[in-house]
Design an enzyme around this catalytic site. Structure first.
Site, PDB file in Angstrom:
ATOM      1  N   THR A 170       0.900  -1.154   0.000  1.00 25.95           N
ATOM      2  CA  THR A 170       0.000   0.000   0.000  1.00 25.95           C
ATOM      3  C   THR A 170       0.940   1.206   0.000  1.00 25.95           C
ATOM      4  O   THR A 170       2.031   1.143   0.580  1.00 25.95           O
ATOM      5  CB  THR A 170      -0.912   0.065   1.252  1.00 25.95           C
ATOM      6  N   HIS A 171       0.560   2.264  -0.675  1.00 25.36           N
ATOM      7  CA  HIS A 171       1.429   3.453  -0.833  1.00 25.36           C
ATOM      8  C   HIS A 171       2.774   3.090  -1.466  1.00 25.36           C
ATOM      9  O   HIS A 171       3.774   3.756  -1.232  1.00 25.36           O
ATOM     10  CB  HIS A 171       1.674   4.154   0.508  1.00 25.36           C
ATOM     11  N   LYS A 192      21.301  -1.454 -21.923  1.00 23.90           N
ATOM     12  CA  LYS A 192      19.881  -1.254 -21.645  1.00 23.90           C
ATOM     13  C   LYS A 192      18.960  -2.278 -22.305  1.00 23.90           C
ATOM     14  O   LYS A 192      19.175  -2.689 -23.435  1.00 23.90           O
ATOM     15  CB  LYS A 192      19.442   0.150 -22.104  1.00 23.90           C
ATOM     16  N   LYS A 243     -16.563   8.869 -35.939  1.00 20.12           N
ATOM     17  CA  LYS A 243     -15.864   7.702 -36.481  1.00 20.12           C
ATOM     18  C   LYS A 243     -14.360   7.649 -36.237  1.00 20.12           C
ATOM     19  O   LYS A 243     -13.859   6.693 -35.646  1.00 20.12           O
ATOM     20  CB  LYS A 243     -16.136   7.592 -37.978  1.00 20.12           C
ATOM     21  N   GLU A 281       5.442   0.574 -21.424  1.00 22.26           N
ATOM     22  CA  GLU A 281       5.337   2.043 -21.374  1.00 22.26           C
ATOM     23  C   GLU A 281       4.378   2.553 -22.452  1.00 22.26           C
ATOM     24  O   GLU A 281       3.590   3.476 -22.219  1.00 22.26           O
ATOM     25  CB  GLU A 281       6.719   2.674 -21.567  1.00 22.26           C
ATOM     26  N   TYR A 323     -30.400  14.338 -36.688  1.00 17.83           N
ATOM     27  CA  TYR A 323     -29.046  14.223 -37.236  1.00 17.83           C
ATOM     28  C   TYR A 323     -28.452  15.594 -37.547  1.00 17.83           C
ATOM     29  O   TYR A 323     -29.121  16.479 -38.071  1.00 17.83           O
ATOM     30  CB  TYR A 323     -29.054  13.383 -38.523  1.00 17.83           C
ATOM     31  N   ASN A 336      14.874  -2.114 -22.344  1.00 18.76           N
ATOM     32  CA  ASN A 336      13.809  -1.239 -21.834  1.00 18.76           C
ATOM     33  C   ASN A 336      12.412  -1.857 -21.984  1.00 18.76           C
ATOM     34  O   ASN A 336      12.142  -2.547 -22.954  1.00 18.76           O
ATOM     35  CB  ASN A 336      13.835   0.096 -22.582  1.00 18.76           C
ATOM     36  N   GLN A 349     -20.733  12.968 -37.893  1.00 17.21           N
ATOM     37  CA  GLN A 349     -19.753  12.266 -38.730  1.00 17.21           C
ATOM     38  C   GLN A 349     -18.427  12.119 -37.967  1.00 17.21           C
ATOM     39  O   GLN A 349     -17.624  11.229 -38.251  1.00 17.21           O
ATOM     40  CB  GLN A 349     -19.545  13.045 -40.034  1.00 17.21           C
ATOM     41  N   SER A 406      18.706   0.455 -26.252  1.00 15.83           N
ATOM     42  CA  SER A 406      19.018   1.883 -26.358  1.00 15.83           C
ATOM     43  C   SER A 406      20.062   2.070 -27.449  1.00 15.83           C
ATOM     44  O   SER A 406      20.930   1.218 -27.645  1.00 15.83           O
ATOM     45  CB  SER A 406      19.568   2.369 -25.017  1.00 15.83           C
TER      46      SER A 406
HETATM   47  N1  ARG Z   1     -21.039  10.551 -43.769  1.00 18.53           N
HETATM   48  C1  ARG Z   1     -22.188  10.838 -42.989  1.00 18.53           C
HETATM   49  C2  ARG Z   1     -21.889  10.510 -41.520  1.00 18.53           C
HETATM   50  O1  ARG Z   1     -20.964   9.849 -41.289  1.00 18.53           O
HETATM   51  C3  ARG Z   1     -23.345  10.034 -43.456  1.00 18.53           C
HETATM   52  C4  ARG Z   1     -24.672  10.620 -43.167  1.00 18.53           C
HETATM   53  C5  ARG Z   1     -24.898  11.784 -44.020  1.00 18.53           C
HETATM   54  N2  ARG Z   1     -26.155  12.398 -43.787  1.00 18.53           N
HETATM   55  C6  ARG Z   1     -26.422  13.674 -44.096  1.00 18.53           C
HETATM   56  N3  ARG Z   1     -27.583  14.098 -43.818  1.00 18.53           N
HETATM   57  N4  ARG Z   1     -25.521  14.419 -44.645  1.00 18.53           N
HETATM   58  O2  ARG Z   1     -22.555  10.914 -40.631  1.00 18.53           O
END
Ligand code: ARG
Length: 459
Positions: free
Chosen positions: A155-156, A283, A325, A290, A317, A285, A322, A277
Site C-alpha cells: 500500500t502506498h 539497456k 468515427k 510504457e 441528425y 527497456n 460524422q 538503447s
Molecule cells: N457521412 C455521414 C456521416 O458519417 C453520413 C450521413 C450523411 N447524412 C447527411 N444528412 N448528410 O454521418
C-alpha cells in the site's frame, strides 16, 4: 465528385468544401456493414412489396459483387465518392442499372450510417471481448502456477503484508472480468436496429422494421426515429468501457515496469517484448509496457472528444455526428492492439520467485500478524499495535526482522510473547492463515481459481 444530391444545386461544390465534408477516407471501413445492411433492407422492401422480387435479386447480386471485387482488389474505393454509402450506390447503379436506383427507397443516409456504426461497433465489441477472454485465460494460468509464490503486497508502494503472485494477478483477473461484463451490458443495450427511421421521421412506405431487425440479428427495432438517427450513446459507452480497460492495462504495465527495475528485479521481460538503447549498450527497456501506459491517454481522449461532440447537438441528425468515427476507430484499434500485446508480454514474462519471496520477508510485512498474535494472547488490539510499533522501531535500529529477535528480547516488549510466535508470524503462516474468500491463502485461492475456471468455461 460523385454525389447523391446534385438535383437542387446549380453550382459545383467548392473543392475545399467537398474534401472537408467527405468521409470516404475513413468510413470505407463500413463497406461490409453497409452492404450487409443494404441486403437486409432490399430483402425487407421486396417482402413488403415496395420493390419487385427481380429487382431485389439484382440488387443483392450487385451488392455481393461489389464486396467481392473490393476484397479481391479489383475495385478501388476512391475519393471520387463522398462517403461509403455513395460509393456503394454509384457502383450498384453502374452494375445493374435502374434497379440499383431503387435500393434507397424508404431509407436515408442518416439511418443507414446509424445502422453501419451499430453493426461495426457490435462486431468490435465481440472481438474485443474474445481478446479479453484470451487475456483472462493467460492470467488464470499465471495464478494456477503461482499459488505458492509469496511476494510483498503493497500500500502506498510500501511493503504492507505478504500475498502471493496468484493473489496479485487475481486482482487483475477481476478487473478484466468486469470489463467483459461491461462490454456485454453495452452490447445488450445497443442491440436494436435503427434502419427504417429514415432521415428522422420514419417513412410512409409500409416497411417491416421488425423483419430488418431480425435479418440483422438485432433484438428488435429502435422505438423512436429521431433518437435512432441521433443516438451515439453506445459509442460513448464503448469508449468509456475501453478507457477503463486501458486504465487497467496501464496499472498492470506500471507494475511490470516497476518490477522490472534493477531495484526490484521481480520480473524479466522477455527479449521479444523489450527494446534496446541506441547509446547505452546495457539497456533493455520495457517500451511495450510504457507504450500501453501511454496509449491509454489516447483512448481517454476519444471519449472526451465524443462526449464534447455530442453535447450541443439538437435533434435529430447533424453533420457533427460524422465525427463519431475516426477517433472511435482509433480507440478500438488501440485497445484491441494493447490487449493482444499485454497478453503476449504476460505469456512470456518470467518471475524471479526467490527475489519476490525474499522481498516479502523484509519490510515488516508480518507486523500486523505479530499484533494479531498478541491479541490472541489477550492483549487489546490498540495496545498490541503500540507494542509492535515499538518493536519495529527497535528492529530498524538493530537492522533485523521481528522473527530474528530471541524470545527474551521479545518478552521485554510484552510478557504475552511465547515460543509459538515464530511459527505464527512466519511468512507461510501469514499468507496461509488468511482463509476468508478473496484472501491470499492457498486454500482460498484454490477456491477462487475454480470459480474463475468455471466462469471462463461458461462465458
Ligand atoms: N457521412 C455521414 C456521416 O458519417 C453520413 C450521413 C450523411 N447524412 C447527411 N444528412 N448528410 O454521418
Amino acid at each position: 465528385m460523385a454525389q447523391l444530391w446534385g438535383g437542387r444545386f446549380t453550382k459545383k461544390t467548392d473543392e475545399l468544401v467537398y474534401n472537408f465534408n467527405a468521409s470516404i477516407s475513413f468510413d470505407q471501413r463500413f463497406l461490409t456493414e453497409d452492404i450487409t445492411g443494404s441486403i437486409a433492407h432490399a430483402t425487407m422492401l421486396a417482402k413488403c412489396n415496395v420493390i419487385e422480387e427481380e429487382v431485389k435479386d439484382k440488387i443483392i447480386e450487385g451488392l455481393k459483387g461489389i464486396l467481392e471485387d473490393v476484397n479481391a482488389g479489383k475495385l478501388e474505393i476512391t475519393s471520387e465518392y463522398e462517403d461509403v454509402h455513395s460509393f456503394v450506390e454509384a457502383n450498384l447503379i453502374d452494375r445493374i442499372g435502374d434497379a440499383g436506383k431503387k435500393l434507397h427507397t424508404g431509407r436515408s443516409r442518416n439511418d443507414q450510417v446509424a445502422l453501419d456504426m451499430r453493426l461495426y461497433v457490435r462486431n468490435e465489441i465481440k472481438e474485443l471481448d474474445e481478446l479479453l477472454k484470451e487475456l483472462l485465460s493467460t492470467i488464470l494460468n499465471m495464478m494456477e502456477a503461482n499459488i505458492d509464490t509469496v511476494m510483498p503486497g503493497f500500500t502506498h508502494l510500501q511493503k504492507a503484508q505478504p500475498v502471493t503472485l496468484a493473489h496479485h494477478m487475481g486482482a487483475y483477473f477481476e478487473m478484466f472480468k468486469r470489463d467483459r461484463l461491461r462490454l456485454g451490458d453495452i452490447f445488450n443495450r445497443m442491440n436494436y436496429c435503427p434502419l427504417g427511421a429514415g432521415a428522422l421521421a420514419g417513412t410512409t412506405y409500409p416497411l417491416d422494421r421488425e423483419l430488418t431487425a431480425s435479418l440483422l440479428e438485432f433484438n428488435g427495432p429502435t422505438l423512436n426515429s429521431m433518437d435512432s438517427v441521433s443516438d451515439r450513446d453506445y459509442v460513448i459507452e464503448l469508449l468509456s468501457a475501453m478507457s477503463t480497460i486501458m486504465m487497467h492495462e496501464s496499472r498492470l504495465c506500471e507494475e511490470i515496469i516497476i518490477w522490472n527495475t534493477d531495484e526490484y528485479k521481480f520480473v524479466d521481460i522477455d527479449d521479444t517484448y523489450s527494446t534496446g538503447s541506441s547509446i547505452m549498450p546495457q539497456k533493455k527497456n520495457p517500451d511495450i509496457a510504457e507504450l500501453i501506459r501511454g496509449k491509454t491517454g489516447r483512448v481517454y481522449g476519444a471519449l472526451m472528444q465524443m462526449l464534447t461532440t455530442m453535447k450541443g447537438i439538437p435533434l435529430a441528425y447533424n453533420k457533427d455526428m460524422q465525427e463519431d468515427k475516426e477517433l472511435t476507430f482509433d480507440a478500438i484499434d488501440t485497445t484491441k492492439g494493447c490487449v493482444k500485446l499485454l497478453n503476449g508480454m504476460l505469456e512470456s514474462l518470467s518471475f524471479r520467485k526467490e527475489v519476490m519471496e525474499k522481498s516479502a520477508t523484509g519490510g515488516f510485512t508480518n507486523a500486523t500478524d505479530a499484533a494479531d498474535y498478541l491479541v490472541k494472547k489477550g492483549v487489546p488490539f490498540r495496545d498490541a499495535h503500540g507494542i509492535i510499533g515499538q518493536l519495529v522501531l527497535y528492529c530498524i535500529d538493530k537492522k533485523c526482522a521481528i522473527d530474528d529477535l530471541s524470545i527474551e528480547e521479545l518478552k521485554k516488549f510484552s510478557e504475552a510473547f511465547d515460543k509459538d510466535v515464530y511459527n505464527e508470524i512466519s511468512l507461510t503462516t501469514c499468507v496461509d492463515k488468511r482463509l476468508t474468500i478473496g484472501a491470499p491463502s492457498r486454500e482460498s485461492m484454490a477456491k477462487v481459481i475454480e470459480i474463475e475456471k468455471d466462469y471462463l468455461k461458461n462465458n
